[in-house]
Design an enzyme around this catalytic site. Sequence first.
Site, PDB file in Angstrom:
ATOM      1  N   SER A   2      -0.002   9.105  -5.576  1.00  8.34           N
ATOM      2  CA  SER A   2       0.091  10.508  -5.169  1.00  8.34           C
ATOM      3  C   SER A   2       0.977  11.314  -6.111  1.00  8.34           C
ATOM      4  CB  SER A   2       0.626  10.599  -3.736  1.00  8.34           C
ATOM      5  OG  SER A   2      -0.306  10.019  -2.847  1.00  8.34           O
ATOM      6  N   VAL A   6       0.832  -1.206   0.000  1.00  9.96           N
ATOM      7  CA  VAL A   6       0.000   0.000   0.000  1.00  9.96           C
ATOM      8  C   VAL A   6       0.868   1.259   0.000  1.00  9.96           C
ATOM      9  CG1 VAL A   6      -1.790   1.274   1.245  1.00  9.96           C
ATOM     10  CG2 VAL A   6      -1.942  -1.212   1.049  1.00  9.96           C
ATOM     11  N   GLY A  15       1.929   1.704  -3.498  1.00 11.66           N
ATOM     12  CA  GLY A  15       0.794   2.171  -4.292  1.00 11.66           C
ATOM     13  C   GLY A  15       0.446   3.619  -4.030  1.00 11.66           C
ATOM     14  N   GLU A  16       0.413   4.006  -2.754  1.00 10.30           N
ATOM     15  CA  GLU A  16       0.061   5.392  -2.440  1.00 10.30           C
ATOM     16  C   GLU A  16       1.142   6.355  -2.913  1.00 10.30           C
ATOM     17  OE1 GLU A  16      -1.953   8.228   0.883  1.00 10.30           O
ATOM     18  OE2 GLU A  16      -1.706   6.103   1.315  1.00 10.30           O
ATOM     19  N   SER A  17       2.389   5.943  -2.797  1.00 12.83           N
ATOM     20  CA  SER A  17       3.480   6.796  -3.284  1.00 12.83           C
ATOM     21  C   SER A  17       3.333   7.046  -4.780  1.00 12.83           C
ATOM     22  CB  SER A  17       4.827   6.144  -2.980  1.00 12.83           C
ATOM     23  OG  SER A  17       5.011   5.996  -1.586  1.00 12.83           O
TER      24      SER A  17
END
Length: 123
Positions: free
Chosen positions: A50, A42, A45-47
């Site tokens: 964003s 996660v 993925g978030e990196s």
Amino acid sequence: MGALAEKMGIVFTEFTVERCVATMPVEGNTQPVGLLHGGAHVVLGESLGSVAAALHAGPGRVALGVDINATHTRSVSSGVVTGVCTPLHLGRSMTVHEIVVSDEQGRRCSTIRITNTIRDIPA
């Protein structure tokens, strides 16, 4: 790309609005049984999501995550994983991206979806 990405060993290799790619080592990012931690998936993925949303937002605007979810479909215990982020929706005030995390053999290990809201940076 931030202290957390650095601690996780995330290396960004491609930056465009249509595609962002990064790698992350499994070693150092495992759960107690030796598998890549779901939270590490996660973070990758978030990196990616964003960064992609911020590229789309452009100067003077900021992307803020409002929702993220992940489905883990294959375990990884060694090597490097690669995340590939592509847009599902690029709007004026919201983006939705899908990130596919694969192992070194190209097998999908998780699918992550992130939604970001886009706001103007206050003067």
